[in-house]
Design a protein around this motif. Structure first.
Motif, mmCIF file in Angstrom:
data_model
loop_
_atom_site.group_PDB
_atom_site.id
_atom_site.type_symbol
_atom_site.label_atom_id
_atom_site.label_comp_id
_atom_site.label_asym_id
_atom_site.label_seq_id
_atom_site.Cartn_x
_atom_site.Cartn_y
_atom_site.Cartn_z
ATOM 1 N N ALA A 8 0.848 -1.189 0.000
ATOM 2 C CA ALA A 8 0.000 0.000 0.000
ATOM 3 C C ALA A 8 0.877 1.230 0.000
ATOM 4 N N ASP A 9 0.293 2.384 0.357
ATOM 5 C CA ASP A 9 1.037 3.633 0.350
ATOM 6 C C ASP A 9 1.962 3.719 1.558
ATOM 7 N N PRO A 10 3.076 4.446 1.438
ATOM 8 C CA PRO A 10 3.903 4.697 2.622
ATOM 9 C C PRO A 10 3.106 5.481 3.662
ATOM 10 N N ALA A 11 3.405 5.259 4.921
ATOM 11 C CA ALA A 11 2.744 6.008 5.986
ATOM 12 C C ALA A 11 3.569 7.247 6.320
ATOM 13 N N PRO A 12 2.932 8.378 6.634
ATOM 14 C CA PRO A 12 3.695 9.582 6.983
ATOM 15 C C PRO A 12 4.477 9.376 8.273
ATOM 16 N N LEU A 13 5.647 9.962 8.361
ATOM 17 C CA LEU A 13 6.506 9.748 9.522
ATOM 18 C C LEU A 13 5.921 10.324 10.802
ATOM 19 N N ASP A 14 4.998 11.298 10.672
ATOM 20 C CA ASP A 14 4.358 11.821 11.883
ATOM 21 C C ASP A 14 3.100 11.045 12.238
ATOM 22 N N GLY A 15 2.663 10.119 11.358
ATOM 23 C CA GLY A 15 1.500 9.292 11.626
ATOM 24 C C GLY A 15 0.168 9.989 11.485
ATOM 25 N N VAL A 297 -0.267 -1.510 18.819
ATOM 26 C CA VAL A 297 1.047 -1.109 19.321
ATOM 27 C C VAL A 297 2.021 -2.269 19.169
ATOM 28 N N GLY A 298 3.232 -1.987 18.669
ATOM 29 C CA GLY A 298 4.259 -3.010 18.604
ATOM 30 C C GLY A 298 4.649 -3.389 17.194
ATOM 31 N N PRO A 299 5.739 -4.150 17.038
ATOM 32 C CA PRO A 299 6.231 -4.537 15.711
ATOM 33 C C PRO A 299 5.194 -5.337 14.929
ATOM 34 N N GLY A 300 4.922 -4.899 13.708
ATOM 35 C CA GLY A 300 3.994 -5.608 12.835
ATOM 36 C C GLY A 300 2.536 -5.450 13.196
ATOM 37 N N ALA A 301 2.208 -4.709 14.263
ATOM 38 C CA ALA A 301 0.815 -4.567 14.670
ATOM 39 C C ALA A 301 0.041 -3.751 13.641
ATOM 40 N N HIS A 302 -1.219 -4.143 13.443
ATOM 41 C CA HIS A 302 -2.109 -3.445 12.523
ATOM 42 C C HIS A 302 -3.070 -2.561 13.310
ATOM 43 N N VAL A 308 -9.249 3.956 7.794
ATOM 44 C CA VAL A 308 -7.824 4.036 7.467
ATOM 45 C C VAL A 308 -7.121 2.913 8.230
ATOM 46 N N ARG A 309 -6.374 2.110 7.516
ATOM 47 C CA ARG A 309 -5.700 0.953 8.099
ATOM 48 C C ARG A 309 -4.201 1.110 7.870
ATOM 49 N N TRP A 310 -3.419 0.812 8.900
ATOM 50 C CA TRP A 310 -1.965 0.875 8.744
ATOM 51 C C TRP A 310 -1.316 -0.223 9.565
ATOM 52 N N TRP A 311 -0.009 -0.434 9.299
ATOM 53 C CA TRP A 311 0.702 -1.522 9.957
ATOM 54 C C TRP A 311 2.140 -1.078 10.219
ATOM 55 N N ASN A 312 2.660 -1.535 11.331
ATOM 56 C CA ASN A 312 3.989 -1.116 11.772
ATOM 57 C C ASN A 312 5.095 -1.925 11.123
ATOM 58 N N ALA A 330 4.788 3.217 11.754
ATOM 59 C CA ALA A 330 3.970 2.711 10.655
ATOM 60 C C ALA A 330 4.803 2.557 9.385
ATOM 61 N N ALA A 331 4.663 1.403 8.730
ATOM 62 C CA ALA A 331 5.395 1.128 7.491
ATOM 63 C C ALA A 331 4.580 1.451 6.253
ATOM 64 N N GLY A 332 3.284 1.272 6.350
ATOM 65 C CA GLY A 332 2.412 1.525 5.205
ATOM 66 C C GLY A 332 0.987 1.643 5.669
ATOM 67 N N ARG A 333 0.151 2.239 4.805
ATOM 68 C CA ARG A 333 -1.262 2.352 5.165
ATOM 69 C C ARG A 333 -2.118 2.465 3.917
#
Length: 408
Positions: A8-15, A297-302, A308-312, A330-333
């Motif tokens: 999906a799209d990159p997630a903004p660094l500020d979330g 919260v945490g590695p790989g958590a969705h 709006v859906r995102w994942w770490n 967040a890695a992508g959303r």
């Protein structure tokens, strides 16, 4: 959470979230999921985002709680800056991995951060998953003292060779002990079972069902074993070392479980879940199925807020780096359009006993309901009341029902 992440799209660094998430937020519950990605050993069937000690690449379990607490603070800032109305957490769920591999003080600290940040709604459900060999009486009492209300034990089976095939490390004789300790501590108890393990017979499964019922849990989950690509068990099947689970045997196992659970007073409320009554249903998981909001919260958590859906980022080391830098993990959303949200509602709410409102179907889907009733897959009286509710046969063929509702 599964380890595979969508493209999906990159997630903004500020979330920061788009303005659309505010719409209807006050009518949706808010839950918090904390993913503890650590295990002592990796089970051969598991494809969740978990790591043993030799896979951490410098990340340290002892630092995890402070990193998760930092993400909770970030979440509060993101939701506030995105103008999302403040809501107390109606559910908190610690999953993994094995959350109880951490000291109970770490779990208590993370829960305290959730409470201090959002507060808990009246009657909030606070759950942790636990392996039976990862807790003792003192640990369970400490969980209750910290504010946990519920524990979900990964029982999986009562048959030693089935546990060995799954590479579960606990002794089945420990189950009565941990359930007793949890009860004494004042925790609700859920038991998770898996059926259809290679080599498992119907008689083996009946032993596991009987042993689970003998503990009188408040809630039982029973999941068919799914062979996920890339797992050790998938490789063993590919090389002919163990047999592929048989769909017909799994169907027989499901029917046996439902019959035994129903006779013991448990009601199914989702295809793979039964509870003694409505008060003991997993409110957290119901939030997923009906499309409420949650922050993972945490590695790989969705996470999901208002469509709006995102994942770490997945690895604990990458997660630690993001948190140390004060950046969103967040890695992508993706932002779900109305049609995607409608399709997902069909996929998820069809599995829930409360049913899917017929109004959520498109014209072709509404037309398909009559055929599903004729095939005894959907309950006729529920359909007349405007709901798609699965029959027993429909539960066994739930995926096929969904395909007909979406494709006809």
């Amino acid at each position: 959470m599964p380890s595979a992440l969508p493209i999906a799209d990159p997630a903004p660094l500020d979330g920061l979230l788009p303005a659309s998430v505010v719409t209807g937020a006050s009518s949706r519950n808010f839950g918090v999921y904390l993913h503890v990605p650590f295990c002592r050993v990796r089970c051969g069937y598991c494809d969740f985002n978990t790591y043993t000690s030799d896979e951490l690449r410098g990340a340290k379990r002892g630092n995890f709680a402070s990193q998760a607490i930092a993400e909770i603070a970030l979440a509060q800032s993101v939701l506030r800056d995105s103008s999302v109305p403040e809501r107390k957490a109606s559910t908190v769920f610690f999953g993994g991995g094995t959350p109880t591999i951490l000291p109970v003080s770490d779990l208590a600290g993370m829960l305290h951060a959730v409470v201090e940040t959002w507060g808990l709604a009246e009657g909030a459900e606070v759950t942790t998953e636990a392996n039976p060999d990862s807790v003792d009486r003192d640990y369970l009492f400490a969980l209750r003292a910290a504010g946990f209300t519920r524990v979900s034990f990964g029982m999986q089976s009562a048959v030693p060779y089935v546990l060995a095939t799954l590479e579960r490390t606990h002794d089945p004789e420990r189950i009565p002990l941990v359930v007793q300790w949890a009860r004494e501590a004042g925790l609700q108890v859920s038991l998770d079972l898996i059926y259809g393990t290679p080599g498992e017979t119907l008689a083996d499964w009946e032993i596991s069902v009987s042993q689970a019922l003998a503990q009188h849990p408040d809630h039982i989950s029973a999941y068919a074993l799914i062979i996920e690509d890339g797992t050790k068990l998938a490789g063993q099947i590919r090389r002919g070392l163990v047999a592929m689970p048989d769909d017909d045997v799994q169907a027989d196992m499901y029917e046996l479980a439902d019959s035994r659970f129903s006779a013991a007073g448990y009601q199914w409320y989702e295809v793979s879940n039964w509870a003694r009554d409505g008060a003991f249903r997993s409110a957290h998981n119901l939030g997923y199925w009906v499309g409420h909001d949650w922050w993972g919260v945490g590695p790989g958590a969705h996470s999901h807020v208002g469509g709006v859906r995102w994942w770490n980022v997945k690895h604990p080391a990458a997660y630690a780096d993001r948190m140390a830098a004060g950046l969103s993990p967040a890695a992508g959303r993706e932002t779900l359009d109305d049609e995607t949200r409608r399709v997902e509602a069909v996929l998820l709410q069809t599995r829930v006993r409360a049913g899917l409102p017929v109004a959520r179907l498109d014209p072709a889907g509404r037309t398909a309901v009559a055929g599903l009733i004729a095939d005894e897959l959907v309950d006729a009286r529920a359909a007349l009341a405007g709901r798609v509710e699965l029959t027993m046969r429909g539960r066994l063929l739930a995926d096929a029902v969904v395909r007909r509702l979406l494709d006809d």
